[in-house]
Design a protein around this motif. Structure first.
Motif, mmCIF file in Angstrom:
data_model
loop_
_atom_site.group_PDB
_atom_site.id
_atom_site.type_symbol
_atom_site.label_atom_id
_atom_site.label_comp_id
_atom_site.label_asym_id
_atom_site.label_seq_id
_atom_site.Cartn_x
_atom_site.Cartn_y
_atom_site.Cartn_z
ATOM 1 N N GLU A 90 41.334 -41.822 36.695
ATOM 2 C CA GLU A 90 42.501 -41.887 35.822
ATOM 3 C C GLU A 90 42.225 -41.091 34.544
ATOM 4 O O GLU A 90 41.150 -41.161 33.970
ATOM 5 C CB GLU A 90 42.744 -43.363 35.482
ATOM 6 N N SER A 91 43.208 -40.297 34.106
ATOM 7 C CA SER A 91 43.022 -39.551 32.864
ATOM 8 C C SER A 91 43.161 -40.505 31.683
ATOM 9 O O SER A 91 43.873 -41.499 31.753
ATOM 10 C CB SER A 91 44.032 -38.414 32.757
ATOM 11 N N ARG A 92 42.485 -40.198 30.596
ATOM 12 C CA ARG A 92 42.481 -41.057 29.424
ATOM 13 C C ARG A 92 42.927 -40.257 28.217
ATOM 14 O O ARG A 92 42.836 -39.049 28.179
ATOM 15 C CB ARG A 92 41.079 -41.599 29.155
ATOM 16 N N ILE A 93 43.397 -40.999 27.198
ATOM 17 C CA ILE A 93 43.730 -40.373 25.924
ATOM 18 C C ILE A 93 42.899 -41.031 24.849
ATOM 19 O O ILE A 93 42.489 -42.186 24.991
ATOM 20 C CB ILE A 93 45.236 -40.500 25.585
ATOM 21 N N ASP A 94 42.609 -40.281 23.778
ATOM 22 C CA ASP A 94 41.868 -40.883 22.680
ATOM 23 C C ASP A 94 42.826 -41.601 21.748
ATOM 24 O O ASP A 94 44.028 -41.650 21.993
ATOM 25 C CB ASP A 94 41.000 -39.854 21.949
ATOM 26 N N ILE A 95 42.297 -42.162 20.694
ATOM 27 C CA ILE A 95 43.078 -42.945 19.754
ATOM 28 C C ILE A 95 44.218 -42.119 19.157
ATOM 29 O O ILE A 95 45.268 -42.637 18.834
ATOM 30 C CB ILE A 95 42.162 -43.474 18.626
ATOM 31 N N CYS A 96 43.992 -40.814 19.012
ATOM 32 C CA CYS A 96 45.018 -39.930 18.434
ATOM 33 C C CYS A 96 46.003 -39.432 19.486
ATOM 34 O O CYS A 96 46.889 -38.641 19.180
ATOM 35 C CB CYS A 96 44.364 -38.734 17.758
ATOM 36 N N GLY A 97 45.845 -39.845 20.733
ATOM 37 C CA GLY A 97 46.766 -39.440 21.776
ATOM 38 C C GLY A 97 46.371 -38.161 22.498
ATOM 39 O O GLY A 97 47.140 -37.620 23.279
ATOM 40 N N ARG A 98 45.161 -37.652 22.257
ATOM 41 C CA ARG A 98 44.697 -36.430 22.921
ATOM 42 C C ARG A 98 43.915 -36.801 24.172
ATOM 43 O O ARG A 98 43.170 -37.778 24.171
ATOM 44 C CB ARG A 98 43.807 -35.620 21.975
ATOM 45 N N PRO A 99 44.047 -36.008 25.248
ATOM 46 C CA PRO A 99 43.268 -36.296 26.451
ATOM 47 C C PRO A 99 41.769 -36.119 26.197
ATOM 48 O O PRO A 99 41.365 -35.163 25.546
ATOM 49 C CB PRO A 99 43.753 -35.264 27.464
ATOM 50 N N VAL A 100 40.974 -37.055 26.676
ATOM 51 C CA VAL A 100 39.518 -36.968 26.534
ATOM 52 C C VAL A 100 38.848 -37.609 27.740
ATOM 53 O O VAL A 100 39.453 -38.370 28.483
ATOM 54 C CB VAL A 100 38.991 -37.699 25.274
ATOM 55 N N GLU A 101 37.590 -37.300 27.880
ATOM 56 C CA GLU A 101 36.753 -38.018 28.831
ATOM 57 C C GLU A 101 36.465 -39.383 28.213
ATOM 58 O O GLU A 101 36.758 -39.611 27.042
ATOM 59 C CB GLU A 101 35.460 -37.233 29.054
ATOM 60 N N PRO A 102 35.865 -40.315 28.964
ATOM 61 C CA PRO A 102 35.542 -41.614 28.371
ATOM 62 C C PRO A 102 34.822 -41.439 27.036
ATOM 63 O O PRO A 102 34.219 -40.407 26.792
ATOM 64 C CB PRO A 102 34.654 -42.266 29.421
ATOM 65 N N PRO A 103 34.869 -42.474 26.187
ATOM 66 C CA PRO A 103 34.541 -42.370 24.765
ATOM 67 C C PRO A 103 33.533 -41.290 24.404
ATOM 68 O O PRO A 103 32.428 -41.257 24.890
ATOM 69 C CB PRO A 103 34.002 -43.746 24.428
ATOM 70 N N ASN A 104 33.974 -40.429 23.503
ATOM 71 C CA ASN A 104 33.137 -39.308 23.100
ATOM 72 C C ASN A 104 32.295 -39.632 21.876
ATOM 73 O O ASN A 104 31.528 -38.802 21.429
ATOM 74 C CB ASN A 104 34.010 -38.076 22.844
ATOM 75 N N HIS A 105 32.473 -40.805 21.326
ATOM 76 C CA HIS A 105 31.680 -41.321 20.217
ATOM 77 C C HIS A 105 31.830 -40.534 18.925
ATOM 78 O O HIS A 105 30.958 -40.578 18.079
ATOM 79 C CB HIS A 105 30.204 -41.450 20.607
ATOM 80 N N PHE A 106 32.911 -39.818 18.763
ATOM 81 C CA PHE A 106 33.178 -39.185 17.482
ATOM 82 C C PHE A 106 33.595 -40.259 16.487
ATOM 83 O O PHE A 106 34.150 -41.283 16.856
ATOM 84 C CB PHE A 106 34.263 -38.119 17.605
ATOM 85 N N ARG A 107 33.382 -40.002 15.203
ATOM 86 C CA ARG A 107 33.626 -41.016 14.190
ATOM 87 C C ARG A 107 35.016 -40.978 13.569
ATOM 88 O O ARG A 107 35.460 -41.975 13.046
ATOM 89 C CB ARG A 107 32.613 -40.869 13.058
ATOM 90 N N PHE A 108 35.693 -39.836 13.548
ATOM 91 C CA PHE A 108 36.919 -39.707 12.768
ATOM 92 C C PHE A 108 38.071 -39.176 13.602
ATOM 93 O O PHE A 108 37.885 -38.360 14.494
ATOM 94 C CB PHE A 108 36.698 -38.767 11.578
ATOM 95 N N CYS A 109 39.265 -39.629 13.257
ATOM 96 C CA CYS A 109 40.475 -39.155 13.920
ATOM 97 C C CYS A 109 41.559 -39.048 12.858
ATOM 98 O O CYS A 109 41.853 -40.018 12.167
ATOM 99 C CB CYS A 109 40.882 -40.146 15.006
ATOM 100 N N TYR A 110 42.107 -37.871 12.693
ATOM 101 C CA TYR A 110 43.204 -37.699 11.756
ATOM 102 C C TYR A 110 44.134 -36.620 12.265
ATOM 103 O O TYR A 110 43.764 -35.771 13.069
ATOM 104 C CB TYR A 110 42.722 -37.395 10.335
ATOM 105 N N GLY A 111 45.368 -36.734 11.837
ATOM 106 C CA GLY A 111 46.389 -35.812 12.303
ATOM 107 C C GLY A 111 47.177 -35.259 11.135
ATOM 108 O O GLY A 111 46.610 -34.812 10.147
ATOM 109 N N ASN A 112 48.507 -35.376 11.211
ATOM 110 C CA ASN A 112 49.348 -34.784 10.171
ATOM 111 C C ASN A 112 49.857 -35.794 9.149
ATOM 112 O O ASN A 112 50.655 -35.442 8.293
ATOM 113 C CB ASN A 112 50.535 -34.049 10.802
#
Length: 165
Positions: free
Chosen positions: A3-25
């Motif tokens: 199943e495809s996944r999305i990150d917290i910001c709504g972008r497609p990603v592989e299972p948790p990439n362990h990045f620390r920050f998410c920001y948009g507009n």
């Protein structure tokens, strides 16, 4: 087929990439921590004061910063906890809550803001319901430019000083 996944910001990603920050507009930065005990900590819509408290330049938040070690990531998570981060056992639970729940609420429906005075001596804490926070106009806390101003606003909004948090 996976199943495809999305990150917290709504972008497609592989299972948790362990990045620390998410920001948009929009305003604020979502911050994540990946403790060695497992799961993920989250702080939603962090203000510039919170970003600087965590040790980062508020105007140059590194989007894809990864920890050098488990100890470094655990220290990052402990700083997040001091600001009231929510811990999730699974990244997928956090993602579902972000998509389907109200990300301005924590799981218990409480409003929590914490301020740490420069001189130490404890922490200023405002812990109330979302409805009461709205009545008090606690959004003004996020107008603080410094952690000292944040502490002053928490006190003004009815928060108290915890000498031994």
């Amino acid at each position: 087929m996976q199943e495809s996944r999305i990150d917290i910001c709504g972008r497609p990603v592989e299972p948790p990439n362990h990045f620390r920050f998410c920001y948009g507009n929009g305003p604020g930065v979502d911050v994540y921590g990946w403790p060695s005990k497992g799961g993920v900590y989250s702080l939603q819509d962090c203000t510039p004061v919170e970003i600087e408290f965590l040790g980062y330049d508020r105007l140059n938040v590194p989007r894809h910063l990864k920890a050098e070690s488990e100890e470094e990531e655990d220290a990052h998570c402990n700083h997040m906890r001091r600001l009231g981060a929510t811990w999730w056992a699974r990244y997928e639970d956090l993602s579902k809550f972000t998509v389907f729940g109200d990300k301005n609420l924590n799981l218990n429906g409480f409003f929590i803001r914490v301020g740490w005075p420069d001189g130490g001596g404890g922490a200023w804490v405002l812990h109330t319901t979302i409805d009461e926070a709205a009545e008090r106009g606690t959004g003004l806390i996020d107008n603080a430019y410094t952690m000292e101003e944040r502490c002053m606003m928490i006190e003004r909004m009815g928060g108290g000083l915890l000498r031994d948090p």
